[in-house]
Design a protein around this motif. Structure first.
Motif, PDB file in Angstrom:
ATOM      1  N   MET A 111       0.808  -1.214   0.000  1.00 58.92           N
ATOM      2  CA  MET A 111       0.000   0.000   0.000  1.00 58.92           C
ATOM      3  C   MET A 111       0.847   1.273   0.000  1.00 58.92           C
ATOM      4  O   MET A 111       0.307   2.382  -0.069  1.00 58.92           O
ATOM      5  CB  MET A 111      -0.949   0.000   1.214  1.00 58.92           C
ATOM      6  CG  MET A 111      -1.990  -1.107   1.175  1.00 58.92           C
ATOM      7  SD  MET A 111      -3.092  -1.106   2.618  1.00 58.92           S
ATOM      8  CE  MET A 111      -4.120   0.330   2.253  1.00 58.92           C
ATOM      9  N   ARG A 166      -9.290  -1.129  -0.327  1.00 56.51           N
ATOM     10  CA  ARG A 166      -7.875  -0.945  -0.677  1.00 56.51           C
ATOM     11  C   ARG A 166      -6.984  -1.968   0.012  1.00 56.51           C
ATOM     12  O   ARG A 166      -6.018  -2.462  -0.565  1.00 56.51           O
ATOM     13  CB  ARG A 166      -7.416   0.461  -0.317  1.00 56.51           C
ATOM     14  CG  ARG A 166      -7.941   1.563  -1.227  1.00 56.51           C
ATOM     15  CD  ARG A 166      -7.374   2.912  -0.844  1.00 56.51           C
ATOM     16  NE  ARG A 166      -5.917   2.928  -0.977  1.00 56.51           N
ATOM     17  CZ  ARG A 166      -5.080   3.131   0.034  1.00 56.51           C
ATOM     18  NH1 ARG A 166      -5.537   3.299   1.260  1.00 56.51           N
ATOM     19  NH2 ARG A 166      -3.780   3.148  -0.167  1.00 56.51           N
ATOM     20  N   VAL A 167      -7.318  -2.294   1.245  1.00 59.08           N
ATOM     21  CA  VAL A 167      -6.536  -3.289   1.986  1.00 59.08           C
ATOM     22  C   VAL A 167      -6.662  -4.660   1.333  1.00 59.08           C
ATOM     23  O   VAL A 167      -5.667  -5.371   1.152  1.00 59.08           O
ATOM     24  CB  VAL A 167      -6.984  -3.349   3.463  1.00 59.08           C
ATOM     25  CG1 VAL A 167      -6.286  -4.509   4.184  1.00 59.08           C
ATOM     26  CG2 VAL A 167      -6.677  -2.033   4.170  1.00 59.08           C
ATOM     27  N   ALA A 223      -4.644  -4.824  -1.852  1.00 64.16           N
ATOM     28  CA  ALA A 223      -3.216  -4.967  -1.550  1.00 64.16           C
ATOM     29  C   ALA A 223      -2.909  -6.371  -1.038  1.00 64.16           C
ATOM     30  O   ALA A 223      -1.874  -6.963  -1.378  1.00 64.16           O
ATOM     31  CB  ALA A 223      -2.797  -3.923  -0.517  1.00 64.16           C
TER      32      ALA A 223
END
Length: 367
Positions: free
Chosen positions: A153, A288-289, A292
């Motif tokens: 990230m 987003r986590v 990633a």
């Protein structure tokens, strides 16, 4: 070498990886020919999968991102630190942990160095280290997963260290939980589960009083069970209220929980764990986590036999660091017939073919 279920192991097969105990001593050495006695012992230890050497997997290697020696050292250190907190109240535990924080930071630095210098997808083989108590190995693995996700990230080295320390100590509050509940060999009752859930707040109480680590570390412990939709605990926070570090550790925590052995539940394969994380993308886990996570954590370990959507069988031979879900596969069987010579395909270039399932119970007809 290839990954195979304990249920189909046979005497005469050859171990492909060494299995270590918590003291760093080998229980089963690589290249040992498996006997009936060894197979019984593996089942007693709760081993579900083992790497073996055989013809279809010849030349396929599996290397962990963190060496077994470094891994053993880390887990032993976590065990020693956590065990000193047993029976203490949160104030006393804070004083003890404050004295250990420098060593914990150095341990995270060491793990960070190993991850940062590797350009490969993070690989952790949980069945190559046998440990009696799940919580310690879990803390180690959540640290690795969290740092790998955070690196993907784009977090800075300083931020990665804080996330790593927060991940390593995210479950420290469990040392305040009564041992008969913490190490109960069965599923918890509803009442016991409510007590267990207190570990998040207890961890916060211990860590917020440390003078040697960031207060963000305490919030990692406090919030790692919170979920975007407010369904988590202990406070039922929603998306914007949860710290970004805790969102990372939440994904790492669940993935390791479902892909590790528990007394009351058998572990899932990494690909199954990935499916669970992706099922919660954008609803309980940060989008987003999760994205990633998908890029940084291994989906199909090298040596896994897979069935493809077109009926071919192959074995995962190489990871694709640009697309963890699309590895290269050594095809060894077509239409149920073993090939005289194998060939390699890259799933990232075969858009009309997908992996249908992982077959850890596969045995070639010749066997």
């Amino acid at each position: 070498m290839r990954l195979i279920s304990i249920n189909v192991l046979k005497p005469g097969m050859v171990a492909g990886k060494t299995i270590w105990n918590e003291a760093g001593h080998p229980l089963i050495q690589k290249n040992v020919v498996l006997s009936e006695g060894i197979l019984r012992r593996l089942k007693q230890l709760g081993i579900q999968y083992l790497y073996i050497e055989d013809a279809i997997s010849d030349g396929i290697e599996i290397e962990e991102t963190i060496s077994p020696e470094k891994r053993t050292k880390a887990v032993k250190h976590i065990t020693s630190s956590f065990n000193q907190l047993k029976g203490l109240n949160s104030s006393a535990a804070s004083l003890v942990l404050d004295k250990q924080s420098k060593a914990i930071g150095e341990l995270v630095d060491d793990l960070l160095n190993s991850i940062m210098k590797s350009d490969e997808i993070l690989t952790v083989l949980t069945d190559t280290l046998i440990y009696d108590e799940y919580i310690y190995q879990h803390s180690f693995q959540v640290t690795l997963y969290s740092v790998a996700i955070a690196r993907e990230m784009g977090y800075s080295r300083e931020e990665l260290k804080t996330i790593g320390i927060g991940a390593m100590l995210h479950d420290v509050g469990k040392m305040i939980i009564p041992t008969d509940i913490l190490f109960k060999p069965d599923r918890l009752t509803d009442e016991e589960y409510e007590i267990m859930k207190q570990h998040a707040r207890s961890g916060f109480d211990i860590l917020r009083n440390l003078h040697t680590v960031s207060l963000l570390v305490a919030h990692c412990a406090f919030q790692h069970h919170e979920r975007l939709d407010g369904s988590g605990y202990p406070r039922g926070l929603v998306e914007y209220e949860i710290h970004p570090y805790a969102k990372i550790i939440a994904v790492a925590d669940v993935f390791d929980a479902v892909t590790s052995n528990r007394v009351y539940r058998k572990k899932m394969l990494p690909s199954q764990g990935v499916e669970i994380i992706n099922a919660g993308k954008g609803t309980i886990f940060d989008k987003r986590v999760v994205e990633a996570f998908n890029r940084s954590i291994i989906h199909y370990p090298n040596g896994s036999v897979v069935l493809l959507s077109d009926g071919r069988r192959g074995i995962i031979a190489k990871q694709n660091k640009d697309n963890a879900a699309m590895p290269s596969i050594r095809i060894f069987e077509e239409n149920g017939t073993l090939l005289k010579s194998t060939y390699l395909i890259n799933l990232d270039e075969q858009l009309n073919v997908i992996i249908e399932k992982v077959e850890t119970d596969y045995l070639p007809n010749a066997e």
